[in-house]
Design a protein around this motif. Structure first.
Motif, mmCIF file in Angstrom:
data_model
loop_
_atom_site.group_PDB
_atom_site.id
_atom_site.type_symbol
_atom_site.label_atom_id
_atom_site.label_comp_id
_atom_site.label_asym_id
_atom_site.label_seq_id
_atom_site.Cartn_x
_atom_site.Cartn_y
_atom_site.Cartn_z
ATOM 1 N N UNK A 1 25.974 23.787 -1.443
ATOM 2 C CA UNK A 1 26.714 24.881 -1.288
ATOM 3 C C UNK A 1 27.900 24.699 -0.076
ATOM 4 N N UNK A 2 27.565 24.303 0.807
ATOM 5 C CA UNK A 2 28.290 24.060 2.135
ATOM 6 C C UNK A 2 28.099 22.451 2.303
ATOM 7 N N UNK A 3 29.087 22.027 3.060
ATOM 8 C CA UNK A 3 28.918 20.300 3.247
ATOM 9 C C UNK A 3 27.683 20.222 4.306
ATOM 10 N N UNK A 4 27.283 18.964 4.092
ATOM 11 C CA UNK A 4 26.011 18.409 4.709
ATOM 12 C C UNK A 4 26.665 17.514 6.126
ATOM 13 N N UNK A 5 26.351 17.601 7.161
ATOM 14 C CA UNK A 5 26.891 16.816 8.422
ATOM 15 C C UNK A 5 25.586 15.899 8.484
ATOM 16 N N UNK A 6 26.144 14.603 8.013
ATOM 17 C CA UNK A 6 24.882 13.458 7.885
ATOM 18 C C UNK A 6 24.541 12.717 9.010
ATOM 19 N N UNK A 7 23.092 12.532 9.219
ATOM 20 C CA UNK A 7 22.838 11.714 10.177
ATOM 21 C C UNK A 7 23.414 10.361 10.497
ATOM 22 N N UNK A 8 23.670 9.664 9.579
ATOM 23 C CA UNK A 8 23.968 8.464 9.923
ATOM 24 C C UNK A 8 25.498 7.988 10.038
ATOM 25 N N UNK A 9 26.244 9.218 9.816
ATOM 26 C CA UNK A 9 27.905 9.352 9.970
ATOM 27 C C UNK A 9 28.097 10.235 10.965
ATOM 28 N N UNK B 1 22.259 10.313 14.427
ATOM 29 C CA UNK B 1 23.501 10.586 15.397
ATOM 30 C C UNK B 1 23.494 12.046 15.555
ATOM 31 N N UNK B 2 22.656 12.587 16.274
ATOM 32 C CA UNK B 2 22.317 14.112 16.358
ATOM 33 C C UNK B 2 23.614 14.871 17.289
ATOM 34 N N UNK B 3 23.587 13.922 18.506
ATOM 35 C CA UNK B 3 24.697 14.250 19.364
ATOM 36 C C UNK B 3 26.072 14.413 18.990
ATOM 37 N N UNK B 4 26.271 13.220 18.190
ATOM 38 C CA UNK B 4 27.606 13.093 17.495
ATOM 39 C C UNK B 4 27.902 14.040 16.448
ATOM 40 N N UNK B 5 26.671 14.635 15.580
ATOM 41 C CA UNK B 5 26.911 15.443 14.660
ATOM 42 C C UNK B 5 27.237 16.946 15.285
ATOM 43 N N UNK B 6 26.579 17.339 16.460
ATOM 44 C CA UNK B 6 26.614 18.542 16.884
ATOM 45 C C UNK B 6 28.120 18.742 17.470
ATOM 46 N N UNK B 7 28.811 17.507 18.096
ATOM 47 C CA UNK B 7 30.068 17.419 18.547
ATOM 48 C C UNK B 7 30.917 17.544 17.448
ATOM 49 N N UNK B 8 30.584 16.838 16.237
ATOM 50 C CA UNK B 8 31.573 17.243 15.226
ATOM 51 C C UNK B 8 31.825 18.373 14.819
#
Length: 317
Positions: A232-240, A263-270
């Motif tokens: 329903x909304x985009x997923x921010x994926x772990x590996x990318x 890549x949790x830190x990068x996911x939050x920054x994204x």
């Protein structure tokens, strides 16, 4: 306020998880019953009464955490009279939490997810003999210095043992995974470099590293059997650490995730770059919401676990 819903991973389990939700909301009780039926197991009783040793088995922990997270999401929709897409711009989950995120967003069906996570837990447990692998947390050291240590340890090793970064969780919180000896070598190097704290983790297998390839192969076969819809909304994926909505890409990323870095830190920054102001953690524990401000000081984090949390959140909308 633009927000994302995030979903916890392994380690947040506790005896009694989900009980308040089930007692207070019929829709939550229905989630737990559907998971029990899908697994042919009284997982709800184990979650409610323990013992913790059995609940902590990977094959039980993974569907239990997912069920609790999805129950919170369903209660929010039912009680708030809103769809998930009306409340959040993105979903994201830490490791197994990615399955919770996709289920909450309608990409995976609840019964399918329960069976997938049971299989995932068993496959990860069987992939590496007990005692061969290990994981360790390095606290007070950022990702680049840790990557340098991993490379240094590999270059001086006299065997083919591996150690990789499994989780880049937050600034100063990095998790290693691989062969026990290789992980221990990196820990010794980190101590020489003045790391604040380095500790082996009490886990049953070395998750998110190449040693998990047999589990990745199993998950590829299991995921091929299920339907995946656009969330329903985009997923921010772990590996990318990037957003994804395409079902086949999601399927492939879930396979990659078994051996790949979280890549949790990068996911939050994204998500911050996409103007997300708040991360709302759905399910058991407060691990992800507690890390938010260490990654992005402009972002807030909160956790929804029980009826009072949910009521306060819905009143704030």
């Amino acid at each position: 306020m633009k927000r994302a819903f995030v979903f916890p991973g392994q380690g947040s389990q506790t005896v009694g998880m989900g009980k308040e939700l089930s007692d207070a909301f019929t829709v939550a009780k229905e989630v737990f019953q559907e998971v029990d039926d899908a697994l042919g197991q009284n997982l709800t009783k184990l979650m409610t009464e323990g013992p913790i040793e059995e609940l902590t088995l990977t094959e039980n922990t993974q569907p239990a955490l997912m069920a609790t997270s999805v129950a919170v999401a369903r209660v929010l929709e039912k009680e708030g009279g809103k769809k998930l897409a009306d409340m959040a711009e993105f979903v994201a989950g830490h490791s197994l939490g990615e399955y919770s995120a996709l289920t909450a967003a309608g990409s995976l069906q609840l019964a399918d997810t329960a069976r997938l996570l049971k299989a995932r837990g068993l496959a990860m447990q069987k992939a590496v003999p007990v005692g061969v692998g290990a994981m360790a947390a390095l606290l007070g050291m950022d990702i680049k210095p840790v990557e340098d240590l991993v490379a240094e340890a590999a270059s001086t090793s006299e065997n083919d043992e591996i150690c990789v970064v499994a989780n880049d969780n937050a600034d100063g919180q990095v998790v290693l995974s691989g062969h026990k000896g290789a992980v221990e070598r990196v820990i010794e190097l980190a101590k020489e470099k003045g790391v604040r704290k380095a500790m082996m983790l009490p886990v049953s297998a070395p998750f998110h590293c190449p040693l998990m390839q047999p589990a990745a192969d199993e998950m590829k076969a299991q995921l091929a059997k299920v339907t995946i819809a656009p969330p329903a909304v985009p997923l921010v994926a772990n590996v990318t650490a990037d957003q994804v909505s395409d079902p086949e890409t999601i399927r492939n990323l879930l396979v990659e995730q078994v051996t790949g870095r979280v890549r949790w830190r990068e996911s939050v920054l994204y998500m911050g770059q996409q103007e997300i102001e708040s991360l709302v953690e759905l399910g058991t524990g407060k691990v992800l919401s507690a890390m938010v401000r260490r990654i992005n000081k402009a972002m807030t984090g909160s956790a929804l676990q029980g009826p009072s949390d949910i009521e306060a959140f819905l009143n704030s909308l």
